[in-house]
Scaffold this motif. Structure first.
Motif, PDB file in Angstrom:
ATOM      1  N   LEU A   3       0.809  -1.203   0.000  1.00  0.00           N
ATOM      2  CA  LEU A   3       0.000   0.000   0.000  1.00  0.00           C
ATOM      3  C   LEU A   3       0.846   1.258   0.000  1.00  0.00           C
ATOM      4  CD1 LEU A   3      -2.682  -1.002   2.679  1.00  0.00           C
ATOM      5  CD2 LEU A   3      -2.728  -1.392   0.203  1.00  0.00           C
ATOM      6  N   THR A   4       0.320   2.307  -0.607  1.00  0.00           N
ATOM      7  CA  THR A   4       0.964   3.611  -0.550  1.00  0.00           C
ATOM      8  C   THR A   4       0.720   4.238   0.820  1.00  0.00           C
ATOM      9  OG1 THR A   4      -0.999   4.794  -1.335  1.00  0.00           O
ATOM     10  CG2 THR A   4       0.506   3.901  -3.018  1.00  0.00           C
ATOM     11  N   LYS A   5       1.383   5.343   1.091  1.00  0.00           N
ATOM     12  CA  LYS A   5       1.205   6.034   2.369  1.00  0.00           C
ATOM     13  C   LYS A   5      -0.243   6.469   2.554  1.00  0.00           C
ATOM     14  CE  LYS A   5       2.900   9.956   5.078  1.00  0.00           C
ATOM     15  NZ  LYS A   5       3.850  11.116   5.107  1.00  0.00           N
ATOM     16  N   THR A   6      -0.857   6.983   1.489  1.00  0.00           N
ATOM     17  CA  THR A   6      -2.261   7.411   1.569  1.00  0.00           C
ATOM     18  C   THR A   6      -3.171   6.220   1.848  1.00  0.00           C
ATOM     19  OG1 THR A   6      -1.910   9.255   0.056  1.00  0.00           O
ATOM     20  CG2 THR A   6      -4.167   8.474   0.309  1.00  0.00           C
ATOM     21  N   GLN A   7      -2.932   5.110   1.156  1.00  0.00           N
ATOM     22  CA  GLN A   7      -3.758   3.924   1.358  1.00  0.00           C
ATOM     23  C   GLN A   7      -3.613   3.375   2.773  1.00  0.00           C
ATOM     24  OE1 GLN A   7      -2.305   1.627  -2.009  1.00  0.00           O
ATOM     25  NE2 GLN A   7      -4.281   1.845  -3.059  1.00  0.00           N
ATOM     26  N   LYS A   8      -2.414   3.445   3.327  1.00  0.00           N
ATOM     27  CA  LYS A   8      -2.218   2.986   4.710  1.00  0.00           C
ATOM     28  C   LYS A   8      -3.044   3.831   5.682  1.00  0.00           C
ATOM     29  CE  LYS A   8       2.419   1.069   4.021  1.00  0.00           C
ATOM     30  NZ  LYS A   8       3.878   1.234   4.309  1.00  0.00           N
ATOM     31  N   GLY A   9      -3.085   5.138   5.427  1.00  0.00           N
ATOM     32  CA  GLY A   9      -3.885   6.023   6.275  1.00  0.00           C
ATOM     33  C   GLY A   9      -5.365   5.720   6.163  1.00  0.00           C
ATOM     34  N   VAL A  10      -5.812   5.447   4.934  1.00  0.00           N
ATOM     35  CA  VAL A  10      -7.223   5.104   4.708  1.00  0.00           C
ATOM     36  C   VAL A  10      -7.565   3.795   5.413  1.00  0.00           C
ATOM     37  CG1 VAL A  10      -8.948   4.450   2.972  1.00  0.00           C
ATOM     38  CG2 VAL A  10      -7.357   6.334   2.512  1.00  0.00           C
ATOM     39  N   PHE A  11      -6.688   2.805   5.245  1.00  0.00           N
ATOM     40  CA  PHE A  11      -6.930   1.506   5.876  1.00  0.00           C
ATOM     41  C   PHE A  11      -6.974   1.631   7.395  1.00  0.00           C
ATOM     42  CE2 PHE A  11      -5.184  -2.294   7.933  1.00  0.00           C
ATOM     43  CZ  PHE A  11      -6.163  -3.221   7.588  1.00  0.00           C
ATOM     44  N   ALA A  12      -6.006   2.365   7.971  1.00  0.00           N
ATOM     45  CA  ALA A  12      -5.972   2.538   9.432  1.00  0.00           C
ATOM     46  C   ALA A  12      -7.248   3.210   9.931  1.00  0.00           C
ATOM     47  CB  ALA A  12      -4.750   3.368   9.833  1.00  0.00           C
ATOM     48  N   THR A  13      -7.760   4.160   9.154  1.00  0.00           N
ATOM     49  CA  THR A  13      -8.990   4.859   9.545  1.00  0.00           C
ATOM     50  C   THR A  13     -10.190   3.935   9.496  1.00  0.00           C
ATOM     51  OG1 THR A  13      -8.111   6.960   8.712  1.00  0.00           O
ATOM     52  CG2 THR A  13     -10.494   6.815   9.027  1.00  0.00           C
ATOM     53  N   LEU A  14     -10.338   3.202   8.384  1.00  0.00           N
ATOM     54  CA  LEU A  14     -11.475   2.290   8.249  1.00  0.00           C
ATOM     55  C   LEU A  14     -11.436   1.191   9.309  1.00  0.00           C
ATOM     56  CD1 LEU A  14     -11.726   1.869   4.362  1.00  0.00           C
ATOM     57  CD2 LEU A  14     -13.012   3.410   5.843  1.00  0.00           C
ATOM     58  N   PHE A  15     -10.233   0.697   9.588  1.00  0.00           N
ATOM     59  CA  PHE A  15     -10.084  -0.341  10.604  1.00  0.00           C
ATOM     60  C   PHE A  15     -10.464   0.196  11.985  1.00  0.00           C
ATOM     61  CE2 PHE A  15      -7.899  -3.057  13.621  1.00  0.00           C
ATOM     62  CZ  PHE A  15      -8.054  -4.328  13.078  1.00  0.00           C
ATOM     63  N   SER A  16     -10.012   1.403  12.307  1.00  0.00           N
ATOM     64  CA  SER A  16     -10.308   2.001  13.619  1.00  0.00           C
ATOM     65  C   SER A  16     -11.798   2.259  13.775  1.00  0.00           C
ATOM     66  CB  SER A  16      -9.530   3.314  13.784  1.00  0.00           C
ATOM     67  OG  SER A  16      -8.135   3.096  13.702  1.00  0.00           O
ATOM     68  N   VAL A  17     -12.407   2.819  12.739  1.00  0.00           N
ATOM     69  CA  VAL A  17     -13.849   3.104  12.794  1.00  0.00           C
ATOM     70  C   VAL A  17     -14.637   1.801  12.903  1.00  0.00           C
ATOM     71  CG1 VAL A  17     -15.801   4.032  11.506  1.00  0.00           C
ATOM     72  CG2 VAL A  17     -13.643   5.284  11.563  1.00  0.00           C
ATOM     73  N   GLY A  18     -14.241   0.788  12.110  1.00  0.00           N
ATOM     74  CA  GLY A  18     -14.921  -0.501  12.172  1.00  0.00           C
ATOM     75  C   GLY A  18     -14.817  -1.124  13.554  1.00  0.00           C
ATOM     76  N   LEU A  19     -13.655  -1.006  14.171  1.00  0.00           N
ATOM     77  CA  LEU A  19     -13.468  -1.570  15.502  1.00  0.00           C
ATOM     78  C   LEU A  19     -14.385  -0.897  16.514  1.00  0.00           C
ATOM     79  CD1 LEU A  19     -11.884  -3.524  17.279  1.00  0.00           C
ATOM     80  CD2 LEU A  19     -10.149  -1.733  17.575  1.00  0.00           C
ATOM     81  N   LEU A  20     -14.461   0.427  16.479  1.00  0.00           N
ATOM     82  CA  LEU A  20     -15.314   1.154  17.418  1.00  0.00           C
ATOM     83  C   LEU A  20     -16.798   0.850  17.169  1.00  0.00           C
ATOM     84  CD1 LEU A  20     -13.499   4.617  17.476  1.00  0.00           C
ATOM     85  CD2 LEU A  20     -13.506   2.869  19.267  1.00  0.00           C
ATOM     86  N   ALA A  21     -17.184   0.793  15.902  1.00  0.00           N
ATOM     87  CA  ALA A  21     -18.584   0.495  15.575  1.00  0.00           C
ATOM     88  C   ALA A  21     -18.964  -0.897  16.063  1.00  0.00           C
ATOM     89  CB  ALA A  21     -18.806   0.606  14.065  1.00  0.00           C
ATOM     90  N   ASN A  22     -18.061  -1.862  15.920  1.00  0.00           N
ATOM     91  CA  ASN A  22     -18.365  -3.220  16.350  1.00  0.00           C
ATOM     92  C   ASN A  22     -18.298  -3.385  17.863  1.00  0.00           C
ATOM     93  OD1 ASN A  22     -18.927  -5.041  13.993  1.00  0.00           O
ATOM     94  ND2 ASN A  22     -17.035  -4.108  13.264  1.00  0.00           N
ATOM     95  N   ILE A  23     -17.451  -2.605  18.518  1.00  0.00           N
ATOM     96  CA  ILE A  23     -17.460  -2.601  19.984  1.00  0.00           C
ATOM     97  C   ILE A  23     -18.804  -2.088  20.481  1.00  0.00           C
ATOM     98  CG2 ILE A  23     -16.526  -1.421  22.021  1.00  0.00           C
ATOM     99  CD1 ILE A  23     -13.761  -1.647  20.748  1.00  0.00           C
ATOM    100  N   GLU A  24     -19.323  -1.050  19.834  1.00  0.00           N
ATOM    101  CA  GLU A  24     -20.623  -0.503  20.242  1.00  0.00           C
ATOM    102  C   GLU A  24     -21.727  -1.552  20.048  1.00  0.00           C
ATOM    103  OE1 GLU A  24     -24.320   0.988  20.598  1.00  0.00           O
ATOM    104  OE2 GLU A  24     -23.649   0.390  18.584  1.00  0.00           O
ATOM    105  N   LYS A  25     -21.704  -2.245  18.898  1.00  0.00           N
ATOM    106  CA  LYS A  25     -22.712  -3.284  18.657  1.00  0.00           C
ATOM    107  C   LYS A  25     -22.620  -4.391  19.705  1.00  0.00           C
ATOM    108  CE  LYS A  25     -22.950  -2.811  13.601  1.00  0.00           C
ATOM    109  NZ  LYS A  25     -22.632  -3.481  12.315  1.00  0.00           N
ATOM    110  N   GLY A  26     -21.388  -4.832  19.977  1.00  0.00           N
ATOM    111  CA  GLY A  26     -21.203  -5.896  20.945  1.00  0.00           C
ATOM    112  C   GLY A  26     -21.585  -5.475  22.352  1.00  0.00           C
TER     113      GLY A  26
END
Length: 441
Positions: A3-26
Motif C-alpha cells: 500500500l501507498t502512504k495514503t492507502q495505509k492512512g485510509v486503511f488505518a482509519t477504516l479499521f479504527s472506525v470498524g473496531l469502534l462500531a463493532n465494539i458498540e454493537k457488541g
C-alpha cells in the motif's frame, strides 16, 4: 498488500472506525443481562428493564438502521463519502453519548431515553456500514479490495473479544454509562482521522472524473439501480440466510447454555464461550480473502456451499453434545466455517457489481443481513418454545445450506467490470471501470 502512504492512512482509519462500531454493537448486547438485572440496576439507582422493554431497544436500532440504509448507499454513490461518513460518525458518537446520559435518568424516562439513544445510534451505524465499501472501491486496486474488506470486517471479531474481555468486566466493576461516554470520545477522534486521512478521490478517480462519461455515470445513479441488479438481490438473499445464523448463534448461545449447563452472564464460563465466539469470528473474517484467493479464486460459489454445509453439520453436532466445552468447541468451529462463507459474500460485489452503484448494492445486501438478523429471533424463539433447542438449531442449520446454494443464482458479467486502478501514464484506462460500464444488468 503493498500500500501507498495514503492507502495505509485510509486503511488505518477504516479499521479504527470498524473496531469502534463493532465494539458498540457488541456492548449493546453484552449489557442486556445487566439492564434486566434488578440487583445491578438497583445498585445504580435505576429502574430495571423488562425483557419486552429491552426488546424495544433492539427493534428501534434495526428500524433506524434499515431506514438509513435505504438512502445511504445511493447518497454515497451520487454525492461521495467525504461529507456523509463524517456526519454518520458524529451521529453515532452523539447517540453513544446520549445513551450514557440517558442512563443517569432515575425515573421511568429511562425507558424512553435509552431506546431513543439506540434509534440515533442505528442511523450512525448504517452510515458507516454503507459508506465503507465505496471508500474501499475508490481507494484500492481491484486485486486489493477483497483483502482490505476482509481485514476491516474482521473488526467484528476483534470487537466482540474486546467487549467480553475488557468492556463487560468494566460494566460489572463500574457501570455501563461510562463505557458509552468513552466510546463517544473515541468516535469523535475517529471522525477527525477520517477527515484528515481519507481523501475524496484516488488519483485514478480524478482522471476518470474528468471524462464526461464518468461524470454522466455518476449523475445517472438512481436510488433503485441496485434493486434492479440481479446480483445485488442474490447477494442480499445470501447474507439474509447467513446472517440469520450468525446473529442466531450470538443471540441464543448464552440462553441455551444457561438452561442446559447453568452458566450465567456474570460467570467466567459465559465470558470464555463469548470470547471463543469472537475468536472464531475474527479468524474467519481476517483469513477469508486469503483462503478464497489461494484455493477458490473464481470458485467462490463452491467455497460458500462447502463452508456453509460443514458449518451446518457442526451446528447440529454442537447442540446434541451433552457437555458444555465439547458443544462450545463445535459451535466455534461451526461459526468459523459459516463466517468464511460470509467473507466470500462480501468480496463478490467488487467483482460482480458496477462500481458506480457499489454503495447502493451494499445497502441492498446489508438490508438482507438485517432482515435475517431480525427474523431469526421470532423463528428460533417459536421453535424453542414448541420443540426445544435441538430442533431449533436443526432448523437454523438449514439456512446456511440454503445460503450456500443461493450463489449459484449469481450471473457472471460478460467481461470484467471492476479493473485495477489506472496504471501510471495511462489515465484513460480507468474511465470505463470507474463508470461501472458492464454488460451485466
Amino acid at each position: 498488500m503493498n500500500l501507498t502512504k495514503t492507502q495505509k492512512g485510509v486503511f488505518a482509519t477504516l479499521f479504527s472506525v470498524g473496531l469502534l462500531a463493532n465494539i458498540e454493537k457488541g456492548l449493546a448486547g453484552a449489557i442486556g443481562p445487566f439492564l434486566t438485572d434488578p440487583a445491578y440496576m438497583s445498585n445504580l439507582g435505576l429502574e430495571t428493564f423488562t425483557k419486552t422493554q429491552f426488546g424495544l431497544i433492539t427493534t428501534l436500532f434495526y428500524l433506524s438502521f434499515i431506514v438509513m440504509t435505504f438512502v445511504a448507499g445511493w447518497f454515497v454513490d451520487r454525492y461521495g463519502y467525504r461529507i456523509f461518513i463524517p456526519v454518520a460518525l458524529l451521529i453515532l458518537a452523539a447517540g453513544a453519548a446520549f445513551f450514557g446520559f440517558a442512563g443517569f435518568s432515575s425515573t421511568s424516562m429511562i425507558f424512553i431515553l435509552v431506546p431513543l439513544a439506540r434509534l440515533i445510534i442505528g442511523f450512525g451505524q448504517a452510515g458507516y456500514t454503507n459508506g465503507t465499501p465505496p471508500v474501499i472501491a475508490k481507494m484500492f486496486a481491484a486485486e486489493e479490495r477483497g483483502a482490505v474488506q476482509s481485514k476491516v470486517v474482521s473488526t467484528a471479531g476483534i470487537g466482540t473479544i474486546l467487549v467480553y474481555l475488557v468492556f463487560a468486566p468494566l460494566v460489572v466493576a463500574r457501570d455501563f454509562r461510562w463505557m458509552y461516554f468513552l466510546l463517544a470520545v473515541l468516535l469523535v477522534v475517529a471522525t477527525l482521522m477520517f477527515i484528515k486521512l481519507v481523501p475524496s478521490e484516488s488519483p485514478a478517480d480524478k482522471a476518470a472524473a474528468a471524462d464526461k462519461a464518468a461524470a454522466k455515470a455518476k449523475n445517472d445513479v438512481s436510488i433503485l439501480d441496485a434493486w434492479k441488479n440481479r446480483n445485488s438481490l442474490v447477494l442480499g438473499l445470501c447474507l439474509l440466510l447467513n446472517n440469520a445464523v450468525g446473529v442466531g448463534l450470538l443471540t441464543w448461545l448464552a440462553t441455551m447454555y444457561s438452561e442446559q449447563f447453568g452458566i450465567t452472564p456474570t460467570g467466567w464460563e459465559y465470558m470464555v464461550v463469548m470470547v471463543g465466539y469472537g475468536l472464531s469470528l475474527w479468524i474467519a473474517t481476517s483469513t477469508g480473502a486469503t483462503v478464497v484467493k489461494r484455493w477458490f479464486e473464481n470458485n467462490e460459489k463452491v467455497f460458500m456451499l462447502l463452508m456453509s454445509s460443514i458449518g451446518a453439520v457442526l451446528m447440529v453436532i454442537a447442540v446434541i453434545i451433552p457437555n458444555l466445552w465439547g458443544s462450545a468447541v463445535m459451535m466455534w468451529l461451526a461459526n468459523l466455517f459459516i463466517m468464511w462463507s460470509f467473507s466470500a459474500i462480501l468480496m463478490l460485489p467488487y467483482r460482480l457489481i458496477p462500481l458506480k452503484i457499489i454503495g447502493s448494492a451494499f445497502a441492498v445486501i446489508n438490508i438482507g443481513a438485517f432482515v435475517g438478523g431480525m427474523a431469526q429471533g421470532a423463528l428460533v424463539g417459536a421453535v424453542v418454545d414448541a420443540a426445544g433447542y435441538v430442533v431449533a438449531f436443526i432448523v437454523l442449520a438449514v439456512m446456511p445450506v440454503a445460503g450456500g446454494l443461493a450463489p449459484f443464482l449469481l450471473k457472471e458479467p460478460a467481461r470484467p467490470i471492476n479493473e485495477p486502478t489506472t496504471p501510471p501514464g495511462n489515465p484513460e484506462a480507468g474511465v470505463e471501470a470507474a463508470t461501472g460500464t458492464t454488460d451485466e444488468k
